[in-house]
Design an enzyme around this catalytic site. Structure first.
Site, PDB file in Angstrom:
ATOM      1  CB  ALA A  37      -0.817   0.107   1.057  1.00 48.37           C
ATOM      2  N   GLY A  82      -0.031  -5.926   1.384  1.00 46.48           N
ATOM      3  CA  GLY A  82      -1.355  -6.103   0.672  1.00 46.48           C
ATOM      4  C   GLY A  82      -1.266  -6.926  -0.983  1.00 46.48           C
ATOM      5  CD  GLU A  85      -3.424  -8.193   3.736  1.00 41.31           C
ATOM      6  OE1 GLU A  85      -3.801  -8.437   4.922  1.00 41.31           O
ATOM      7  OE2 GLU A  85      -3.115  -7.090   3.328  1.00 41.31           O
ATOM      8  CD  GLU A 105       0.860  -5.908   6.547  1.00 41.84           C
ATOM      9  OE1 GLU A 105       0.250  -6.287   5.224  1.00 41.84           O
ATOM     10  OE2 GLU A 105       1.402  -6.955   6.829  1.00 41.84           O
TER      11      GLU A 105
END
Length: 231
Positions: A37, A82, A85, A105
């Protein structure tokens, strides 16, 4: 957020297009699948906005995961945060030899918010998921394959060819059977074994009532290739 919206729109378009039988997600070039991100987007988040931010991303990835068409991630290079993910939400993951994956993260003081804590543990087991998420470390393609995070590792030049070959192999089969197999696997993971077996039996019965089942059985007995209609 913009990228997630574009992914959602593209997947919705392909899901509704009857000419599309399989979907391959990949990045441009060989450097990155999705590097993660834009961290600057996080700075304005509070508890409420953070929850909303996560929910929006989760909703997009849920659509990928529940697609009735097989979604193959062709991980070319970095897939962090992300990026990992999104790959986890795909049905099958192929990686190039230069791929790097991880959930960093915690290094920012947050946790994965697009399903990483849930899908990673379901895919590779609680212990390895704890190790990767709590350390925030990045792993290479070889280790990702060893722990079951990716299905196969190939050279960067062969990645897309491999993904396309796998997609072609899958779409030889009955479309409804593929869609319902995806449903059985996804929904079964959240149930007890007995409840999962009940679901499997119900969906198996559903497939028995299709024209494609009759065609597939006849083609097998007649020693010819089936012609499936998706009905």
């Amino acid at each position: 957020i913009k990228t997630m919206g574009e992914i959602e729109a593209a997947c919705a378009e392909m899901e509704s297009d009857p000419e599309v039988r399989a979907i391959i997600l990949t990045g441009t070039g060989e450097k990155a699948f999705i590097a993660g991100a834009d961290i600057s987007e996080f700075l304005g988040l509070d508890a409420e906005k953070g929850r909303e931010y996560a929910r929006k991303g989760q909703a997009v990835l849920r659509k990928i995961e529940n697609s009735t068409k097989p979604v193959i991630a062709a991980i070319n290079g970095y897939a962090l945060g992300g990026g990992t993910e999104i790959a986890l939400a795909c049905h099958i993951r192929l990686a190039s030899e230069n791929a790097k994956m991880g959930q960093p993260e915690v290094k920012l003081g947050i946790i994965p918010g697009y399903g990483g804590t849930q899908r990673l543990s379901r895919l590779i087991g609680k212990g390895k998921a704890m190790e990767l998420i709590l350390s925030g470390k990045m792993i290479d393609a070889r280790e990702a394959a060893e722990i079951g995070l990716v299905n196969k590792v190939v050279s960067p030049s062969e990645l897309l060819k491999e993904a396309e070959a796998l997609a072609r192999e899958i779409i030889k089969n009955a479309p409804l059977a593929i869609a319902w197999a995806i449903e059985a696997i996804n929904k079964g993971l959240d149930r007890t074994l007995d409840d999962g077996l009940d679901l499997e039996a119900e969906i198996f019965g559903r497939t028995c009532a299709t024209q494609d089942f009759v065609e597939g059985a006849k083609a097998f007995l007649e020693k010819r290739k089936p012609t499936f209609s998706g009905r």
